[in-house]
Design a protein around this motif. Structure first.
Motif, PDB file in Angstrom:
ATOM      1  N   LEU A  11       3.801  18.669  -1.027  1.00  0.00           N
ATOM      2  CA  LEU A  11       3.803  19.839  -2.009  1.00  0.00           C
ATOM      3  C   LEU A  11       2.363  19.683  -3.348  1.00  0.00           C
TER       4      LEU A  11
ATOM      5  N   ALA B 219       4.621  24.165  -6.343  1.00  0.00           N
ATOM      6  CA  ALA B 219       5.316  23.492  -7.476  1.00  0.00           C
ATOM      7  C   ALA B 219       5.577  24.310  -8.426  1.00  0.00           C
TER       8      ALA B 219
ATOM      9  N   CYS C 232       3.913  18.045  -9.239  1.00  0.00           N
ATOM     10  CA  CYS C 232       5.072  18.367  -9.534  1.00  0.00           C
ATOM     11  C   CYS C 232       5.238  18.014 -11.106  1.00  0.00           C
TER      12      CYS C 232
ATOM     13  N   ASN D  24      19.356  18.612  -0.687  1.00  0.00           N
ATOM     14  CA  ASN D  24      17.679  18.319  -0.975  1.00  0.00           C
ATOM     15  C   ASN D  24      17.976  19.326   0.598  1.00  0.00           C
TER      16      ASN D  24
ATOM     17  N   LEU E  33      17.586  20.249  -5.166  1.00  0.00           N
ATOM     18  CA  LEU E  33      16.270  19.819  -4.844  1.00  0.00           C
ATOM     19  C   LEU E  33      15.453  20.279  -3.335  1.00  0.00           C
ATOM     20  N   LEU E  34      14.149  20.454  -3.681  1.00  0.00           N
ATOM     21  CA  LEU E  34      13.419  20.655  -2.670  1.00  0.00           C
ATOM     22  C   LEU E  34      12.649  19.748  -2.393  1.00  0.00           C
ATOM     23  N   LYS E  35      12.436  19.182  -0.790  1.00  0.00           N
ATOM     24  CA  LYS E  35      11.369  17.824  -0.486  1.00  0.00           C
ATOM     25  C   LYS E  35      10.525  18.888   0.644  1.00  0.00           C
TER      26      LYS E  35
ATOM     27  N   VAL F 121      12.357  18.714  -7.459  1.00  0.00           N
ATOM     28  CA  VAL F 121      11.637  17.300  -5.976  1.00  0.00           C
ATOM     29  C   VAL F 121      11.491  16.501  -5.401  1.00  0.00           C
TER      30      VAL F 121
ATOM     31  N   ILE G  35       8.704  26.612  -7.441  1.00  0.00           N
ATOM     32  CA  ILE G  35      10.163  25.592  -6.965  1.00  0.00           C
ATOM     33  C   ILE G  35      10.155  25.577  -8.859  1.00  0.00           C
TER      34      ILE G  35
END
Ligand SMILES: Cc1cc2nc3c(=O)[nH]c(=O)nc-3n(C[C@H](O)[C@H](O)[C@H](O)COP(=O)(O)O)c2cc1C
Length: 290
Positions: free
Chosen positions: A198, A203, A258, A153, A190-192, A214, A206
């Motif tokens: 988000l 999103a 998302c 993450n 993953l991006l969080k 995410v 991303i």
């Protein structure tokens, strides 16, 4: 304040102060109601909760969220939570591994595999902004290999860093850096967010990255603006932190945003999810897209 002292003060503040928004209204879940079906036509014993996430089999669609590491107290928390996650066969996410970059001897506070060898899914963690403070592929690979994580993450916490007295606030030009390092990391990324959510626009940015998915980290639970305002000595910063306590995208909206932007990539719902009905609502918001 050193990073180690800050990590322990975050744990203490989250345990003892009112740093949570009332989740029932701020997440947006309260406005949503399931239609009760008095004739469900399915045996309760037939209801299954197992899922596959990032190629790993979990007993339920649950990951214990990223919190801590880097101090003896944090290490004890990580080990206990990882043992619990292994026993329940759910995922577990480490908190920011930044301390490992400064001081390799703190590795054991993150090395939960030794305490929980059966853990089905382990996430590593670092703030994406650290890519603007000297972190590159070699350091990231060290973090992944040092703990043997299955996925990683990157947290996005611009609001927290902006309120934090010693925050890292060089947020520019992170997208090209993320695009370059992610394929080199050797595990799905993953991006969080961490509590401000988000948005659809975020999103969509991303989506252009080679990420597996995410985690929403939406508004409705822990407010990092509040936590940092409690840590600030300067009264102006304290009131700014209070002002931004509810800033961001509520968790329910962030799930829809998302999923709408990210097609069939992973969307983990988090931010103020506190009970079984909220878990079910989070799953149901995603359901029309699956
Ligand atoms: C004590 C504590 C420490 C946290 N530290 C991290 C961290 O290091 N990295 C991270 O990505 N998220 C961190 N988080 C954020 C959580 O992963 C989660 O996104 C956030 O708390 C929102 O969920 P909640 O409302 O259920 O708490 C932390 C949360 C808590 C409560």
């Amino acid at each position: 304040m050193s990073i180690a002292e800050r990590k322990d003060s975050h744990l203490t503040l989250c345990l003892t102060e009112a740093v949570e928004l009332p989740s029932h209204d701020a997440t947006g879940f309260a406005a949503l109601r399931f239609e009760h079906d008095a004739l469900p036509e399915v045996d309760l014993a037939e209801v299954r909760t197992e899922v596959e996430l990032l190629g790993k089999r979990l007993a339920a669609p649950i990951v214990i969220g990223a919190m801590t590491g880097g101090t003896p107290r944090a290490g004890e928390m990580n080990r206990r939570l990882a043992v619990a996650a292994a026993r329940c066969r759910v995922g577990f996410a480490l908190g920011s591994q930044r301390r490992m970059l400064q001081d390799p001897t703190v590795r054991d506070t993150y090395a939960v595999r030794e305490a929980a060898p059966d853990l089905p899914l382990l996430f590593g963690n670092l703030g994406a902004v650290q890519l603007n403070y000297g972190v590159g592929t070699p350091e990231l690979r060290r973090l992944v290999e040092g703990v043997g994580c299955d996925a990683f993450n990157f947290h996005l916490n611009a609001l927290q860093e902006a309120i934090q007295p010693e925050g890292d606030t060089r947020f520019a030009a992170l997208l090209p850096k993320l695009r370059a390092v992610i394929p080199e990391m050797g595990v799905p990324v993953l991006l969080k967010e961490v509590g401000s959510g988000l948005s659809r626009r975020t999103a969509e940015k991303i989506r252009e990255l080679p990420v597996a998915g995410v985690e929403t980290g939406g508004v409705g639970g822990t407010s990092w603006s509040k936590v940092e305002s409690l840590r600030a000595a300067d009264p102006a910063r304290r009131s700014l932190g209070e002002l931004f306590a509810r800033w961001g995208i509520p968790t329910s909206e962030s799930i829809v945003a998302c999923r709408g932007a990210l097609g069939d990539r992973v969307v983990i719902a988090s931010g103020g999810i506190r009970n079984e009905i909220e878990i079910a609502k989070a799953l149901e918001l995603d359901a029309p897209y699956r």
